[in-house]
Design a protein around this motif. Structure first.
Motif, PDB file in Angstrom:
ATOM      1  N   GLY A 171      -1.087   4.241  22.046  1.00  7.24           N
ATOM      2  CA  GLY A 171       0.095   4.933  22.523  1.00  7.24           C
ATOM      3  C   GLY A 171       1.340   4.116  22.280  1.00  7.24           C
ATOM      4  O   GLY A 171       1.286   2.886  22.144  1.00  7.24           O
ATOM      5  N   SER A 172       2.460   4.808  22.210  1.00  7.39           N
ATOM      6  CA  SER A 172       3.747   4.155  22.000  1.00  7.39           C
ATOM      7  C   SER A 172       4.618   4.432  23.211  1.00  7.39           C
ATOM      8  O   SER A 172       4.868   5.598  23.537  1.00  7.39           O
ATOM      9  CB  SER A 172       4.412   4.704  20.733  1.00  7.39           C
ATOM     10  OG  SER A 172       5.592   4.012  20.432  1.00  7.39           O
ATOM     11  N   PRO A 173       5.056   3.409  23.932  1.00  7.21           N
ATOM     12  CA  PRO A 173       5.747   3.625  25.203  1.00  7.21           C
ATOM     13  C   PRO A 173       6.978   4.507  25.059  1.00  7.21           C
ATOM     14  O   PRO A 173       7.809   4.304  24.176  1.00  7.21           O
ATOM     15  CB  PRO A 173       6.127   2.205  25.641  1.00  7.21           C
ATOM     16  CG  PRO A 173       6.052   1.371  24.407  1.00  7.21           C
ATOM     17  CD  PRO A 173       4.987   1.980  23.573  1.00  7.21           C
ATOM     18  N   ALA A 183      -3.993   0.304   9.568  1.00  4.45           N
ATOM     19  CA  ALA A 183      -2.807   0.018   8.765  1.00  4.45           C
ATOM     20  C   ALA A 183      -1.637  -0.318   9.683  1.00  4.45           C
ATOM     21  O   ALA A 183      -1.571   0.147  10.820  1.00  4.45           O
ATOM     22  CB  ALA A 183      -2.457   1.224   7.897  1.00  4.45           C
ATOM     23  N   PRO A 184      -0.708  -1.129   9.230  1.00  4.36           N
ATOM     24  CA  PRO A 184       0.414  -1.547  10.081  1.00  4.36           C
ATOM     25  C   PRO A 184       1.279  -0.369  10.529  1.00  4.36           C
ATOM     26  O   PRO A 184       1.444   0.621   9.807  1.00  4.36           O
ATOM     27  CB  PRO A 184       1.215  -2.490   9.188  1.00  4.36           C
ATOM     28  CG  PRO A 184       0.234  -2.978   8.167  1.00  4.36           C
ATOM     29  CD  PRO A 184      -0.682  -1.818   7.925  1.00  4.36           C
ATOM     30  N   VAL A 185       1.809  -0.501  11.716  1.00  8.42           N
ATOM     31  CA  VAL A 185       2.802   0.426  12.259  1.00  8.42           C
ATOM     32  C   VAL A 185       3.950  -0.420  12.813  1.00  8.42           C
ATOM     33  O   VAL A 185       3.711  -1.359  13.591  1.00  8.42           O
ATOM     34  CB  VAL A 185       2.217   1.312  13.377  1.00  8.42           C
ATOM     35  CG1 VAL A 185       3.307   2.168  14.012  1.00  8.42           C
ATOM     36  CG2 VAL A 185       1.098   2.191  12.836  1.00  8.42           C
ATOM     37  N   ILE A 186       5.171  -0.130  12.405  1.00 10.36           N
ATOM     38  CA  ILE A 186       6.317  -0.888  12.903  1.00 10.36           C
ATOM     39  C   ILE A 186       6.535  -0.541  14.370  1.00 10.36           C
ATOM     40  O   ILE A 186       6.716   0.633  14.728  1.00 10.36           O
ATOM     41  CB  ILE A 186       7.598  -0.579  12.102  1.00 10.36           C
ATOM     42  CG1 ILE A 186       7.402  -0.946  10.624  1.00 10.36           C
ATOM     43  CG2 ILE A 186       8.791  -1.326  12.676  1.00 10.36           C
ATOM     44  CD1 ILE A 186       7.189  -2.422  10.361  1.00 10.36           C
ATOM     45  N   THR A 187       6.507  -1.534  15.233  1.00 14.07           N
ATOM     46  CA  THR A 187       6.693  -1.319  16.665  1.00 14.07           C
ATOM     47  C   THR A 187       8.039  -1.830  17.150  1.00 14.07           C
ATOM     48  O   THR A 187       8.419  -1.562  18.289  1.00 14.07           O
ATOM     49  CB  THR A 187       5.574  -2.016  17.460  1.00 14.07           C
ATOM     50  OG1 THR A 187       5.562  -3.423  17.156  1.00 14.07           O
ATOM     51  CG2 THR A 187       4.222  -1.410  17.133  1.00 14.07           C
ATOM     52  N   ARG A 188       8.735  -2.585  16.313  1.00 13.81           N
ATOM     53  CA  ARG A 188      10.083  -3.029  16.660  1.00 13.81           C
ATOM     54  C   ARG A 188      10.928  -3.048  15.410  1.00 13.81           C
ATOM     55  O   ARG A 188      10.560  -3.672  14.407  1.00 13.81           O
ATOM     56  CB  ARG A 188      10.055  -4.420  17.286  1.00 13.81           C
ATOM     57  CG  ARG A 188      11.444  -4.939  17.625  1.00 13.81           C
ATOM     58  CD  ARG A 188      11.409  -6.339  18.149  1.00 13.81           C
ATOM     59  NE  ARG A 188      12.746  -6.816  18.433  1.00 13.81           N
ATOM     60  CZ  ARG A 188      13.019  -8.053  18.818  1.00 13.81           C
ATOM     61  NH1 ARG A 188      12.037  -8.920  18.971  1.00 13.81           N
ATOM     62  NH2 ARG A 188      14.257  -8.418  19.053  1.00 13.81           N
ATOM     63  N   GLN A 189      12.064  -2.374  15.477  1.00 13.22           N
ATOM     64  CA  GLN A 189      12.941  -2.272  14.317  1.00 13.22           C
ATOM     65  C   GLN A 189      14.046  -3.333  14.386  1.00 13.22           C
ATOM     66  O   GLN A 189      14.566  -3.620  15.470  1.00 13.22           O
ATOM     67  CB  GLN A 189      13.591  -0.884  14.257  1.00 13.22           C
ATOM     68  CG  GLN A 189      12.616   0.265  14.109  1.00 13.22           C
ATOM     69  CD  GLN A 189      12.074   0.392  12.697  1.00 13.22           C
ATOM     70  OE1 GLN A 189      12.457  -0.338  11.783  1.00 13.22           O
ATOM     71  NE2 GLN A 189      11.166   1.349  12.505  1.00 13.22           N
ATOM     72  N   PRO A 190      14.428  -3.918  13.252  1.00 14.17           N
ATOM     73  CA  PRO A 190      15.588  -4.812  13.247  1.00 14.17           C
ATOM     74  C   PRO A 190      16.861  -4.002  13.482  1.00 14.17           C
ATOM     75  O   PRO A 190      16.912  -2.806  13.154  1.00 14.17           O
ATOM     76  CB  PRO A 190      15.560  -5.429  11.853  1.00 14.17           C
ATOM     77  CG  PRO A 190      14.851  -4.408  11.005  1.00 14.17           C
ATOM     78  CD  PRO A 190      13.846  -3.749  11.908  1.00 14.17           C
ATOM     79  N   THR A 191      17.875  -4.628  14.063  1.00 12.06           N
ATOM     80  CA  THR A 191      19.124  -3.932  14.363  1.00 12.06           C
ATOM     81  C   THR A 191      20.270  -4.490  13.531  1.00 12.06           C
ATOM     82  O   THR A 191      20.310  -5.684  13.219  1.00 12.06           O
ATOM     83  CB  THR A 191      19.479  -4.052  15.854  1.00 12.06           C
ATOM     84  OG1 THR A 191      19.557  -5.440  16.210  1.00 12.06           O
ATOM     85  CG2 THR A 191      18.420  -3.383  16.710  1.00 12.06           C
ATOM     86  N   SER A 192      21.193  -3.627  13.179  1.00 14.94           N
ATOM     87  CA  SER A 192      22.364  -4.035  12.398  1.00 14.94           C
ATOM     88  C   SER A 192      23.263  -4.948  13.227  1.00 14.94           C
ATOM     89  O   SER A 192      23.338  -4.817  14.456  1.00 14.94           O
ATOM     90  CB  SER A 192      23.145  -2.806  11.940  1.00 14.94           C
ATOM     91  OG  SER A 192      22.364  -2.004  11.077  1.00 14.94           O
ATOM     92  N   GLN A 193      23.954  -5.866  12.541  1.00 15.82           N
ATOM     93  CA  GLN A 193      24.804  -6.837  13.229  1.00 15.82           C
ATOM     94  C   GLN A 193      26.104  -7.043  12.470  1.00 15.82           C
ATOM     95  O   GLN A 193      26.128  -6.988  11.231  1.00 15.82           O
ATOM     96  CB  GLN A 193      24.090  -8.196  13.356  1.00 15.82           C
ATOM     97  CG  GLN A 193      22.759  -8.175  14.075  1.00 15.82           C
ATOM     98  CD  GLN A 193      22.901  -7.972  15.577  1.00 15.82           C
ATOM     99  OE1 GLN A 193      24.010  -7.925  16.114  1.00 15.82           O
ATOM    100  NE2 GLN A 193      21.768  -7.865  16.259  1.00 15.82           N
ATOM    101  N   THR A 194      27.169  -7.314  13.232  1.00 11.82           N
ATOM    102  CA  THR A 194      28.430  -7.799  12.681  1.00 11.82           C
ATOM    103  C   THR A 194      28.686  -9.162  13.288  1.00 11.82           C
ATOM    104  O   THR A 194      28.745  -9.297  14.516  1.00 11.82           O
ATOM    105  CB  THR A 194      29.594  -6.853  13.013  1.00 11.82           C
ATOM    106  OG1 THR A 194      29.350  -5.577  12.424  1.00 11.82           O
ATOM    107  CG2 THR A 194      30.909  -7.403  12.468  1.00 11.82           C
ATOM    108  N   GLY A 201      -4.731   8.788  16.052  1.00 13.47           N
ATOM    109  CA  GLY A 201      -4.298   7.562  15.411  1.00 13.47           C
ATOM    110  C   GLY A 201      -4.830   6.362  16.159  1.00 13.47           C
ATOM    111  O   GLY A 201      -5.558   6.493  17.156  1.00 13.47           O
ATOM    112  N   ALA A 202      -4.495   5.192  15.673  1.00 15.73           N
ATOM    113  CA  ALA A 202      -4.956   3.943  16.271  1.00 15.73           C
ATOM    114  C   ALA A 202      -3.765   3.130  16.740  1.00 15.73           C
ATOM    115  O   ALA A 202      -2.711   3.122  16.106  1.00 15.73           O
ATOM    116  CB  ALA A 202      -5.773   3.138  15.266  1.00 15.73           C
ATOM    117  N   GLY A 203      -3.939   2.444  17.867  1.00 12.12           N
ATOM    118  CA  GLY A 203      -2.871   1.595  18.378  1.00 12.12           C
ATOM    119  C   GLY A 203      -1.609   2.381  18.641  1.00 12.12           C
ATOM    120  O   GLY A 203      -1.619   3.446  19.274  1.00 12.12           O
ATOM    121  N   ALA A 204      -0.483   1.868  18.119  1.00 15.89           N
ATOM    122  CA  ALA A 204       0.808   2.504  18.352  1.00 15.89           C
ATOM    123  C   ALA A 204       0.937   3.859  17.672  1.00 15.89           C
ATOM    124  O   ALA A 204       1.813   4.651  18.024  1.00 15.89           O
ATOM    125  CB  ALA A 204       1.926   1.577  17.876  1.00 15.89           C
ATOM    126  N   ALA A 205       0.082   4.145  16.698  1.00 16.09           N
ATOM    127  CA  ALA A 205       0.173   5.420  15.980  1.00 16.09           C
ATOM    128  C   ALA A 205      -0.369   6.589  16.801  1.00 16.09           C
ATOM    129  O   ALA A 205      -0.014   7.745  16.549  1.00 16.09           O
ATOM    130  CB  ALA A 205      -0.572   5.334  14.655  1.00 16.09           C
TER     131      ALA A 205
END
Length: 739
Positions: A322-324, A373-384, A332-336
């Motif tokens: 599950g994905s919170p 297979a991998p699942v992205i669980t945290r996305q990078p964020t844009s920065q200035t 699916g498996a894991g976060a999927a």
């Protein structure tokens, strides 16, 4: 009697807090990442997503209506409390679904056989010996027994009459029984949403109250009637007779040992959120279902998070699937894997896990995955960021085996080099970034089963003079005496700075009372030191207009009582380290808040202006209200990178005794947990950043000290330090601006 159409249950709200992070927060609802170290793969067993009904059949041909509690008998048959259908269903090992008792669409109280027996929103099930099934018939306030052949009788309680009377059979009164479990001797254990208690029912139908007090809501641990619960839901019993309760309103998992001794096994009372961890460091949101496997592992339907969790006998909480915060229904498996309000959970003798999706009207079956297979669980964020400063991009992915990482810039793989590190890990660090580094970055996570690409994160490099910077630092803690007073350290600095920085320094005690904070320090005395030299002190602010004006200009909350014993100083300080010490003027103790504000008018700030570059606080870390909470505010118009550390074992070489053995560090933005760490693991990025800011070195890469390196946009943040296993001790939290 035919029941009217009843509205479908609403999706549980995500519980969010608007509490001020340092004045009121003892922790906050949070959404953290899980590593899915032992992910489970789930697939539909029975029912059709989003299609409510009562049809018997196999697989998707069978229909349910808000399925709730589950139970597996010794033959591997799965029983379902089909709540909105007022029926008990059975799923055979072949996948065929039949109705065991009750008539879908008809509620009532009648005993009888098969369809002649009637229920009223049954919620909980337990499988006893000899094929017997026990039912928590929630809206009838009764416990029902289904014997072989579907013969239903009322085992305890009076239909339609709520109460808390201990007695035998129908002389006993129950109030919204929800969860039910049965031990090896045939004793039943029942949770009551209406009474907030846990009851015991013997095979002779003798009902007694095991823990809690009817009508008294709370989260207190204790024995028997002295313990408190808040809407206890799921319940499970182990081979030794220990009970486990999903205390849904408290967002915790409780344990009841012999003699009715109640303790909190995992979660923090009153704090809804999502975080893996051990004991009090884990977080849940309205957990409602519990089941035990043969090894003593406890499985949790974490309903509000829409996830499936597992608690080991040692109290370690991990996420299986599950994905919170993402509600849905997908295999699916894991976060999927996705769940739509998982409520009931059961485990069979081979370790298969069954879950009821209340709003999807389906039953899912899961088992431990062997390759994902991998699942992205945290996305990078844009920065200035300011020109020439450091930026950190972070990503995370689940997968089995654990995925490897590669960062890309402008579509090309990055290579480590001057100023660039972490290209093959989850954290990318670019030091001294210039316009040539501006552009789009992403991370690719890969393993033998596949790969997953994160979303893009844009980096902009600005030449503005209004650079990101610390404009407020604060710490709330329990103030003791002697070495246990509140000591808040800070450093004034900055590259090529000139002059002195105007600062407002405050110590609040009585001023916290209007915010509902209890046990405040009645008479905080504030002393400002440079090294061992006392620069200034105050023992009551006296309603000074200069202090009030300064507080208003920096956005500090107002002190309304000029006669209060809260203390404050308004100073101009040159570059250097300082400490603000808060103690009880008469030697007393209590909760106090220390704050340091940059009073430089924003219009006159330039990169050469002195500024706050470090905060550090050392206190005795307790539990609950006595964890260490340090706050800081990033001002300006750009992001800034910070190193945040929580030292416990690292203090021992300096002669500090009674240190916190396993400090867990959590970084919040408002009510959202951005990052957490327990044990820094000898991270090269952390070590390099510590050297760059002049922090004392951590010599042991295997120590349990914790750290976070993060680039943060302007806003308010809190760093919270607690014992990862709920223990206590002295800890030091430090926040450094990384150049």
């Amino acid at each position: 009697m035919h029941k009217p159409n009843r509205p479908r249950a609403p999706r549980p709200a995500r519980i969010l807090s608007l509490w001020s992070p340092l004045i009121l927060a003892l922790g906050a609802p949070l959404a953290a990442q899980s590593n899915y170290a032992t992910p489970y793969a789930f697939a539909a067993l029975a029912g059709t997503v989003g299609q409510a009904g009562s049809a018997d059949g196999a697989g998707a041909a069978a229909l349910f209506n808000q399925p709730c509690g589950l139970a597996v008998d010794s033959n591997g048959n799965l029983f379902v409390a089909d709540r909105a259908n007022d029926a008990i269903r059975e799923i055979a090992a072949s996948g065929q679904v039949t109705t065991v008792a009750g008539t879908p669409g008809t509620l009532g109280t009648s005993d009888g056989t098969g369809p002649s027996a009637l229920f009223n929103e049954p919620a909980g099930l337990a499988a006893g010996s000899g094929g017997t099934i026990y039912v928590a018939d929630t809206n009838n306030n009764t416990i029902r027994k289904i014997a072989s052949g579907g013969v239903v009788t009322t085992f305890a309680g009076q239909a339609g009459k709520a109460g808390s009377t201990d007695a035998t059979g129908t002389s006993a009164l129950l109030n919204e029984p929800f969860g039910i479990a049965v031990d090896g001797s045939g004793n039943l254990y029942v949770t009551e949403l209406g009474n907030h208690t846990v009851r015991m029912v013997t095979q002779a139908s003798v009902v007694t109250t095991l823990a809690g007090t009817a009508g008294s809501i709370g989260s207190a641990d204790g024995t028997g009637a002295s313990a408190r619960f808040n809407q206890p839901a799921g319940i499970a019993v182990d081979a030794s007779g220990n009970l486990y309760v999903a205390d849904s309103g408290s967002n915790t998992i409780r344990k009841i040992a012999a003699g009715g001794v109640v303790t909190t096994l995992a979660g923090s009372p009153g704090v809804a959120g999502f975080a893996d961890g051990t004991g009090a460091s884990a977080r849940f949101s309205n957990p409602r279902g519990l089941a035990l496997d043969g090894s003593g592992n406890l499985f949790v339907a974490d309903t509000g998070n829409s996830t499936i969790r597992r608690i080991t006998p040692a109290g370690a909480v991990t996420t299986l699937a599950g994905s919170p915060g993402q509600f849905g229904s997908a295999p699916g498996a894991g976060a999927a894997a996705l769940f739509d309000v998982p409520v009931g959970i059961a485990v069979d003798s081979t370790g298969n896990v069954f879950v009821s999706n209340e709003l999807a009207d389906t039953i899912e079956k899961g088992s431990q995955a062997t390759a994902i297979a991998p699942v992205i669980t945290r996305q990078p964020t844009s920065q200035t960021i300011p020109d020439g400063s450091t930026v950190v991009f972070s990503a995370a992915a689940s997968g089995l085996p654990a995925p490897t990482y590669q960062w890309y810039f402008a579509g090309r793989p990055l290579a480590a080099g001057a100023g660039v590190s972490g290209v093959a890990g989850p954290t990318l660090v670019i030091s001294g970034a210039t316009a040539s580094d501006a552009g789009s970055y992403y991370c690719l996570a890969s393993n033998a089963s596949g790969s997953a690409q994160s979303g893009p994160a844009a980096l902009a490099v600005s030449a503005t003079s209004d650079v990101g910077r610390l404009i407020n630092i604060s710490c709330r803690a329990q103030v003791g005496t002697g070495s246990d007073i509140l000591i808040c350290g800070f450093v004034v600095g900055g590259a090529d700075m000139a002059g002195a920085e105007p600062l407002l320094i405050r110590a609040s005690g009585p001023a916290l009372v209007p915010f509902g904070v209890t046990g405040t320090l009645p008479d905080p005395e504030l002393r400002l030191f440079s090294g061992s030299t006392l620069l200034e002190s105050n023992g009551g602010w006296g309603g000074g207009s200069a202090l009030s004006d300064a507080a208003a200009s920096v956005g500090a909350f107002a002190w309304t009582n000029p006669a209060s014993h809260d203390s404050a100083l308004l100073e101009k300080l040159p570059a250097g380290p300082y400490t603000a010490q808060v103690s009880g003027a008469s030697g007393d103790t209590g909760v106090a808040l220390a704050e340091v504000y940059d009073a430089t008018p924003s219009a006159s700030f330039s990169p050469a202006s002195p500024r706050l570059v470090n905060i550090s606080t050392r206190v005795q870390v307790g539990t609950g209200a006595s964890v260490l909470i340090a706050g800081f505010v990033v001002g300006g118009s750009t992001s800034r990178t910070f190193l945040i550390r929580a030292s416990g074992p690292a203090l021992i070489p300096f002669g500090v005794t009674g240190t916190l053995p396993d400090p867990e560090l959590q970084l919040f933005s408002g009510s959202t947990l951005l990052e957490s760490n327990t044990a820094w693991g000898g991270s090269a990025a952390i070590a390099d950043a510590a050297a760059a800011v002049g922090a004392f070195a951590w010599g042991d890469p295997a120590s349990a000290d914790s750290a976070i390196l993060a680039t943060l946009p302007p806003g308010a943040y809190t760093a919270q330090v607690s014992g990862a296993t709920g223990d206590t001790g002295v800890a030091l939290v430090e926040i450094y601006e990384v150049p």
